[in-house]
Design an enzyme around this catalytic site. Structure first.
Site, PDB file in Angstrom:
ATOM      1  N   ILE A  51      15.078 -47.414 105.360  1.00  0.00           N
ATOM      2  CA  ILE A  51      15.034 -46.778 104.035  1.00  0.00           C
ATOM      3  C   ILE A  51      16.416 -46.533 103.440  1.00  0.00           C
ATOM      4  O   ILE A  51      16.523 -46.134 102.281  1.00  0.00           O
ATOM      5  CB  ILE A  51      14.275 -45.438 104.082  1.00  0.00           C
ATOM      6  CG1 ILE A  51      15.002 -44.422 104.984  1.00  0.00           C
ATOM      7  CG2 ILE A  51      12.838 -45.641 104.527  1.00  0.00           C
ATOM      8  CD1 ILE A  51      14.519 -43.000 104.795  1.00  0.00           C
ATOM      9  N   TYR A  52      17.473 -46.749 104.193  1.00  0.00           N
ATOM     10  CA  TYR A  52      18.811 -46.490 103.682  1.00  0.00           C
ATOM     11  C   TYR A  52      19.150 -47.497 102.575  1.00  0.00           C
ATOM     12  O   TYR A  52      19.337 -48.690 102.839  1.00  0.00           O
ATOM     13  CB  TYR A  52      19.859 -46.565 104.789  1.00  0.00           C
ATOM     14  CG  TYR A  52      19.775 -45.447 105.808  1.00  0.00           C
ATOM     15  CD1 TYR A  52      19.027 -44.301 105.573  1.00  0.00           C
ATOM     16  CD2 TYR A  52      20.459 -45.535 107.019  1.00  0.00           C
ATOM     17  CE1 TYR A  52      18.953 -43.279 106.510  1.00  0.00           C
ATOM     18  CE2 TYR A  52      20.398 -44.512 107.960  1.00  0.00           C
ATOM     19  CZ  TYR A  52      19.637 -43.391 107.696  1.00  0.00           C
ATOM     20  OH  TYR A  52      19.570 -42.387 108.629  1.00  0.00           O
ATOM     21  N   GLY A  53      19.188 -46.974 101.363  1.00  0.00           N
ATOM     22  CA  GLY A  53      19.457 -47.849 100.226  1.00  0.00           C
ATOM     23  C   GLY A  53      18.355 -48.866 100.022  1.00  0.00           C
ATOM     24  O   GLY A  53      18.600 -49.936  99.456  1.00  0.00           O
ATOM     25  N   GLY A  55      17.074 -50.670 102.201  1.00  0.00           N
ATOM     26  CA  GLY A  55      17.412 -51.836 103.004  1.00  0.00           C
ATOM     27  C   GLY A  55      18.766 -52.439 102.664  1.00  0.00           C
ATOM     28  O   GLY A  55      19.285 -53.273 103.399  1.00  0.00           O
TER      29      GLY A  55
END
Length: 305
Positions: A51-53, A55
């Site tokens: 979920i960071y950015g 992907g």
């Protein structure tokens, strides 16, 4: 940089992890400078989540690693899955699909560690076990762990999951200490005796499970950095004083404070600033005295019985 084993894997990894959550906002060139700094200082462990950015952090990392020639065999890659928009999902299908996406974005054939990202109360541990077995047998994931889970949640999974869960990510830092507060007030009527996590610190030590502290500079996700918080000015002043004593940055003292605990934690540094990363690394070489450690703890507004 000092190195230590992660769980019972036998892997000797850097005592400090680079958290890549903010990498999505960097260009490939900027991210390359960050990775160059970590390589220079011996950091060889990188933490991601799908979920960071959305992907993007994983994509930028892969491009930057390629640009500086960072060899896959020289590093350890970890990612987390299980958070979806509006809900959590530890189903077999989602875990398998999410891992395939992670591997594609990171441009790698395998993860060294896969963690489940926050507890899913609808978890069916048999499905997690089936997903983990398939991932391990296919060579896509070598080791497994969890994030933000208490002992009973871990035990429920471990009843069905045949491989040992090796790591747990939990928030911990001088301004966020619920993992240790209740331990001081055992058998008292003080509010401080309230256990908020089921004694996860002691559980982790008993089961050789590595705690990876996240956001060590936050009070919590709502209140932000303790350095800017009016209730933690004494803590900031104390850390600043020790930073001058040891001729390092305040961030280095925070890292030294976490690493002084005999639980052998592996803190996550989320900075994308090469100079700040360099400063934090110096904290891995400092061993605070017992008196200094407690002084920092008490300066955060904590007390002892």
């Amino acid at each position: 940089m000092k190195y230590s084993s992660v769980g019972t894997t036998g892997i000797e990894a850097s005592r400090m992890i680079l958290g890549c959550m903010r990498m999505a906002g960097l260009s490939t060139q900027e991210a390359a400078k960050v990775l160059s700094a970590t390589r220079e200082h011996g950091i060889n462990f990188y933490d991601h989540a799908d979920i960071y950015g959305g992907g993007q952090s994983e994509k930028v990392f892969a491009a930057a690693a390629k640009e500086i020639g960072l060899k896959r065999d020289d590093i350890f890659l970890q990612s987390k899955v299980g958070i979806r928009k509006g809900f959590f999902d530890f189903s077999k299908d989602h875990i398998l699909t999410a891992v395939d996406g992670v591997l594609e974005r990171l441009e790698t054939d395998y993860l060294d560690f896969l963690l489940l990202h926050r507890p899913d109360t609808l978890v069916e541990p048999e499905e997690v076990a089936a997903a983990f077995e398939q991932l391990q047998q296919s060579g896509k994931v070598r080791h497994f762990g969890v994030s933000n889970q208490n002992p009973m949640q871990i035990e429920l999974l471990q009843k069905f999951v045949p491989m040992k869960l090796q790591a747990n990510q939990l928030q911990f830092g001088p301004a966020h200490t619920p993992m240790i507060d209740a331990g001081f007030y055992v058998n008292t009527l003080s509010d401080a005796a309230t256990s908020r996590d089921g004694s996860i610190l002691d559980y982790s030590r008993l089961h050789d499970m590595t705690i990876q502290p996240w956001s060590p500079f936050l009070v919590d996700l709502d209140q932000g950095l303790f350095i800017k918080h009016p209730d933690y000015q004494k803590l900031t002043a104390t850390l600043t004083r020790y930073a001058k004593t040891y001729n390092v940055t305040l961030e280095a003292i925070v890292m030294a404070w976490i690493l002084r605990h005999p639980a052998k934690m592996q803190p996550i540094a989320g900075s994308m600033n090469p100079e700040r990363i360099s400063g934090m690394v110096r904290g891995t070489e400092i061993e605070l005295s017992r008196e200094e450690w407690y002084d920092i703890y008490l300066s955060a507004g904590n007390s002892l019985p």
